[in-house]
Design a protein around this motif. Structure first.
Motif, PDB file in Angstrom:
ATOM      1  N   LEU A   1     -16.905  30.671 -32.728  1.00 28.14           N
ATOM      2  CA  LEU A   1     -16.778  30.633 -31.271  1.00 28.14           C
ATOM      3  C   LEU A   1     -17.338  31.908 -30.650  1.00 28.14           C
ATOM      4  CD1 LEU A   1     -15.748  29.219 -28.724  1.00 28.14           C
ATOM      5  CD2 LEU A   1     -13.512  30.294 -29.128  1.00 28.14           C
ATOM      6  N   LEU A   2     -17.009  33.054 -31.233  1.00 30.57           N
ATOM      7  CA  LEU A   2     -17.522  34.322 -30.727  1.00 30.57           C
ATOM      8  C   LEU A   2     -19.037  34.399 -30.865  1.00 30.57           C
ATOM      9  CD1 LEU A   2     -14.840  36.850 -32.050  1.00 30.57           C
ATOM     10  CD2 LEU A   2     -15.274  36.187 -29.674  1.00 30.57           C
ATOM     11  N   LEU A   3     -19.560  33.765 -31.895  1.00 26.75           N
ATOM     12  CA  LEU A   3     -21.012  33.733 -32.096  1.00 26.75           C
ATOM     13  C   LEU A   3     -21.700  33.084 -30.894  1.00 26.75           C
ATOM     14  CD1 LEU A   3     -22.875  34.618 -34.452  1.00 26.75           C
ATOM     15  CD2 LEU A   3     -22.880  32.241 -35.188  1.00 26.75           C
ATOM     16  N   THR A   4     -21.047  32.077 -30.341  1.00 26.69           N
ATOM     17  CA  THR A   4     -21.587  31.394 -29.161  1.00 26.69           C
ATOM     18  C   THR A   4     -21.290  32.158 -27.878  1.00 26.69           C
ATOM     19  OG1 THR A   4     -21.426  29.213 -30.187  1.00 26.69           O
ATOM     20  CG2 THR A   4     -21.480  29.285 -27.789  1.00 26.69           C
ATOM     21  N   LEU A   5     -20.043  32.604 -27.709  1.00 22.77           N
ATOM     22  CA  LEU A   5     -19.642  33.249 -26.458  1.00 22.77           C
ATOM     23  C   LEU A   5     -20.357  34.573 -26.225  1.00 22.77           C
ATOM     24  CD1 LEU A   5     -15.781  32.563 -26.447  1.00 22.77           C
ATOM     25  CD2 LEU A   5     -17.585  31.338 -25.212  1.00 22.77           C
ATOM     26  N   THR A   6     -20.625  35.308 -27.297  1.00 22.09           N
ATOM     27  CA  THR A   6     -21.307  36.596 -27.141  1.00 22.09           C
ATOM     28  C   THR A   6     -22.799  36.430 -26.929  1.00 22.09           C
ATOM     29  OG1 THR A   6     -21.544  36.804 -29.557  1.00 22.09           O
ATOM     30  CG2 THR A   6     -19.604  37.832 -28.526  1.00 22.09           C
ATOM     31  N   GLY A   7     -23.340  35.232 -27.231  1.00 19.89           N
ATOM     32  CA  GLY A   7     -24.764  34.994 -27.038  1.00 19.89           C
ATOM     33  C   GLY A   7     -25.643  35.818 -27.951  1.00 19.89           C
ATOM     34  N   GLU A   8     -25.114  36.197 -29.116  1.00 25.08           N
ATOM     35  CA  GLU A   8     -25.872  37.036 -30.036  1.00 25.08           C
ATOM     36  C   GLU A   8     -27.108  36.308 -30.568  1.00 25.08           C
ATOM     37  OE1 GLU A   8     -25.578  40.236 -30.969  1.00 25.08           O
ATOM     38  OE2 GLU A   8     -23.971  40.436 -29.494  1.00 25.08           O
ATOM     39  N   SER A   9     -28.237  36.985 -30.543  1.00 23.55           N
ATOM     40  CA  SER A   9     -29.456  36.424 -31.124  1.00 23.55           C
ATOM     41  C   SER A   9     -29.375  36.476 -32.641  1.00 23.55           C
ATOM     42  CB  SER A   9     -30.683  37.209 -30.649  1.00 23.55           C
ATOM     43  OG  SER A   9     -30.804  37.139 -29.245  1.00 23.55           O
TER      44      SER A   9
ATOM     45  N   TRP B   1     -24.036  42.220 -34.701  1.00 23.98           N
ATOM     46  CA  TRP B   1     -22.854  41.426 -34.377  1.00 23.98           C
ATOM     47  C   TRP B   1     -22.958  40.015 -34.964  1.00 23.98           C
ATOM     48  CZ3 TRP B   1     -18.091  42.268 -33.374  1.00 23.98           C
ATOM     49  CH2 TRP B   1     -17.692  43.419 -32.703  1.00 23.98           C
ATOM     50  N   PHE B   2     -24.139  39.452 -34.905  1.00 20.32           N
ATOM     51  CA  PHE B   2     -24.371  38.129 -35.495  1.00 20.32           C
ATOM     52  C   PHE B   2     -24.017  38.152 -36.975  1.00 20.32           C
ATOM     53  CE2 PHE B   2     -26.990  35.213 -37.914  1.00 20.32           C
ATOM     54  CZ  PHE B   2     -26.992  34.038 -37.183  1.00 20.32           C
ATOM     55  N   LEU B   3     -24.531  39.144 -37.682  1.00 24.50           N
ATOM     56  CA  LEU B   3     -24.282  39.235 -39.125  1.00 24.50           C
ATOM     57  C   LEU B   3     -22.814  39.521 -39.427  1.00 24.50           C
ATOM     58  CD1 LEU B   3     -27.459  41.239 -40.175  1.00 24.50           C
ATOM     59  CD2 LEU B   3     -27.030  38.796 -40.501  1.00 24.50           C
ATOM     60  N   ALA B   4     -22.179  40.331 -38.576  1.00 26.81           N
ATOM     61  CA  ALA B   4     -20.761  40.634 -38.791  1.00 26.81           C
ATOM     62  C   ALA B   4     -19.899  39.384 -38.626  1.00 26.81           C
ATOM     63  CB  ALA B   4     -20.321  41.720 -37.812  1.00 26.81           C
ATOM     64  N   LEU B   5     -20.195  38.593 -37.585  1.00 27.91           N
ATOM     65  CA  LEU B   5     -19.436  37.366 -37.365  1.00 27.91           C
ATOM     66  C   LEU B   5     -19.701  36.347 -38.471  1.00 27.91           C
ATOM     67  CD1 LEU B   5     -19.904  37.054 -33.500  1.00 27.91           C
ATOM     68  CD2 LEU B   5     -17.766  37.539 -34.717  1.00 27.91           C
ATOM     69  N   MET B   6     -20.940  36.260 -38.932  1.00 31.39           N
ATOM     70  CA  MET B   6     -21.251  35.369 -40.045  1.00 31.39           C
ATOM     71  C   MET B   6     -20.549  35.826 -41.327  1.00 31.39           C
ATOM     72  SD  MET B   6     -22.975  32.621 -39.789  1.00 31.39           S
ATOM     73  CE  MET B   6     -24.205  31.694 -38.872  1.00 31.39           C
TER      74      MET B   6
ATOM     75  N   TRP C   1     -35.033  37.899 -38.371  1.00 34.22           N
ATOM     76  CA  TRP C   1     -35.282  37.474 -36.996  1.00 34.22           C
ATOM     77  C   TRP C   1     -35.118  38.656 -36.034  1.00 34.22           C
ATOM     78  CZ3 TRP C   1     -34.491  34.033 -40.679  1.00 34.22           C
ATOM     79  CH2 TRP C   1     -34.969  32.731 -40.543  1.00 34.22           C
ATOM     80  N   ASP C   2     -34.088  39.456 -36.262  1.00 35.70           N
ATOM     81  CA  ASP C   2     -33.852  40.608 -35.400  1.00 35.70           C
ATOM     82  C   ASP C   2     -34.898  41.692 -35.616  1.00 35.70           C
ATOM     83  OD1 ASP C   2     -32.179  41.951 -33.439  1.00 35.70           O
ATOM     84  OD2 ASP C   2     -31.618  43.317 -35.061  1.00 35.70           O
ATOM     85  N   LEU C   3     -35.264  41.925 -36.861  1.00 39.61           N
ATOM     86  CA  LEU C   3     -36.283  42.931 -37.161  1.00 39.61           C
ATOM     87  C   LEU C   3     -37.630  42.539 -36.560  1.00 39.61           C
ATOM     88  CD1 LEU C   3     -35.395  43.683 -40.899  1.00 39.61           C
ATOM     89  CD2 LEU C   3     -34.894  45.105 -38.902  1.00 39.61           C
TER      90      LEU C   3
END
Length: 450
Positions: free
Chosen positions: A46-54, A59-64, A408-410
């Motif tokens: 849910l946080l992955l969606t709400l934060t809009g992380e690319s 943050w994306f990797l931490a949530l994953m 993707w981020d790099l």
């Protein structure tokens, strides 16, 4: 070596549960722990969606990572032969659907494959052949929409096989949108869950094993959010698996042909069918596969689209391929990947029954190891079969590969489209460690309950 634990037929607990009896305090505690892990997993997605992380941000990797850890601990709980009444199991299935809903309405990625799906379906509706047309061709600019202009690699024709193309056309006939594809794949994903439940019930296995698929972070992210067409192929592949286990060889053969017509990967499973299905069933399957290509015949031959260019040009996360490419040509290496999968399937054909999950998972994994490109969603094909102890290394791989999203981020910051060596070490090192552990446990002749 033991499989994931099967239902305790004949035990007091199993009998009580089948009758809807009350759970013991121990069972309640274990079910409670599973609820808690499901909530953490749900919160992460849910946080992955709400934060809009690319894709690939810290943050994306931490949530994953949080979702993955919760998933692995939950699988450990399931491995302890969770037995409790029907209600907790239904709650866990509800959590599975809630996980998908957190991703269904998330913003689409900048260059997701779904934009190519929309283009392929759209040009078919206008009478064009997706295997011949090049999206970047200026003469076709009038066919583009704001969505299709976001597709990746517009300079090559479509590489997707014919069943995928027919699916693209069907969805775009209803609606040319990212959400339409997400919703279609959402239903394919749901069908996989129900098929796995049917298999577990018919084989007398622990029904909680369906969560190895239903709660998998990679499955949740790539189905409801990214809408990858792989899920359509996985439906056909699981149908084939269930059918051949029940001796329905014609359905099994045709279903496998349909799976290959979505993505070529499961073609390596053909040796599993050798001398287990009659020739007429195999002939029918080949006929169906060829017939799917007929609408796309161009100038008297079946076009291959961009698949050749894909093999020649594209590289991602391919350690083995990167080393061997210095010695032989890409097309030869593509053949090596195919042969590796076929050889693995042939070995499992000799050693194991056709309904053994590892006999289906490892040949595809072997082909992927030698492939030029190993995107995270390619491993989706392995997840339905992560229900036995022998597939623990593959389960770890389907989790560790999530770290490659950092690319993707790099890339957004101007770096090359390559997986950093440290990430590759993490991804393949974790899988190798799990494989060594499994071998050691087998040699010690200790029971593995996972």
């Amino acid at each position: 070596m033991a499989d994931f634990p099967h239902s305790a037929r004949g035990s007091d607990a199993a009998e009580r549960n089948s009758l809807g009896g009350k759970a013991t305090e121990s069972e309640k505690l274990r079910a409670g722990r599973l609820y808690g892990l499901g909530v953490v997993l749900l919160l992460s997605m849910l946080l992955l969606t709400l934060t809009g992380e690319s894709y690939g941000t810290p943050w994306f990797l931490a949530l994953m990572a949080m979702a993955s850890l919760s998933y692995l601990v939950a699988m450990y709980e399931i491995s302890r032969t969770l037995t409790c009444p029907r209600f907790p199991f239904l709650i866990c299935l509800v959590i599975a659907w809630m996980l998908r809903l957190t991703q269904l309405f998330a913003p689409a990625g900048e260059h997701d494959d779904v934009y190519r799906y929309i283009w392929d379906g759209r040009v078919q509706r206008f009478g064009y052949n997706p295997y011949v047309t090049i999206p970047s061709d200026l003469s076709l600019s009038h066919l583009h929409t704001p969505a299709t202009r976001r597709m990746n690699n517009p300079d090559i024709a479509s590489p997707y096989p014919p069943a995928a193309q027919i699916f693209f056309r069907a969805v775009t006939t209803i609606d040319e949108s990212v959400f339409a594809f997400r919703l279609a794949i959402f239903f394919c994903d749901a069908l996989v869950v129900f098929l796995l439940l049917a298999w577990l019930a018919s084989s007398g296995s622990n029904k909680w094993l369906v969560l190895t698929y239903a709660w998998h972070p990679l499955v949740v992210f790539e189905s409801a959010r990214n809408g990858h067409v792989d899920f359509l192929g996985i439906v056909f592949m699981v149908v084939s698996f269930l059918a051949i286990a029940k001796g329905r060889t014609t359905i099994a053969s045709v279903s496998l042909a349909l799976a290959v017509a979505v993505k070529f990967l499961p073609i390596v499973l053909i040796p599993l069918f050798w001398r287990r299905v009659p020739f007429r069933a195999l002939a029918l399957a080949v006929g169906v596969f060829v017939a799917l290509y007929v609408p796309f015949v161009s100038e008297g031959h079946i076009p291959t689209g961009g698949i050749g260019t894909f093999v020649e040009r594209f590289r991602f996360n391919s350690l083995v391929y990167a080393v061997l490419e210095q010695l032989v040509s890409p097309r030869i290496l593509a053949t090596v990947a195919l042969l590796a999968g076929l050889l693995a399937a042939s070995c499992f054909r000799i050693r194991l029954p056709v309904h053994s999950p590892e006999a289906w998972a490892y040949p595809m994994a072997a082909a992927l190891i030698f492939a030029p490109v190993i995107y995270p969603w390619y491993l989706l094909w392995l997840v339905p079969f992560l229900t036995v102890a022998a597939t623990i290394p593959l389960m770890i791989w389907t989790i560790s590969i999530l770290s490659t999203y950092v690319v993707w981020d790099l890339a957004r910051s101007g770096s090359a489209w390559t997986v950093p060596w440290l990430v590759s070490f993490l991804e393949f090192g974790m899988m190798a460690t799990a494989a060594v552990w499994l071998v050691v446990k087998r040699n010690d002749k200790k029971e593995i309950k996972y």
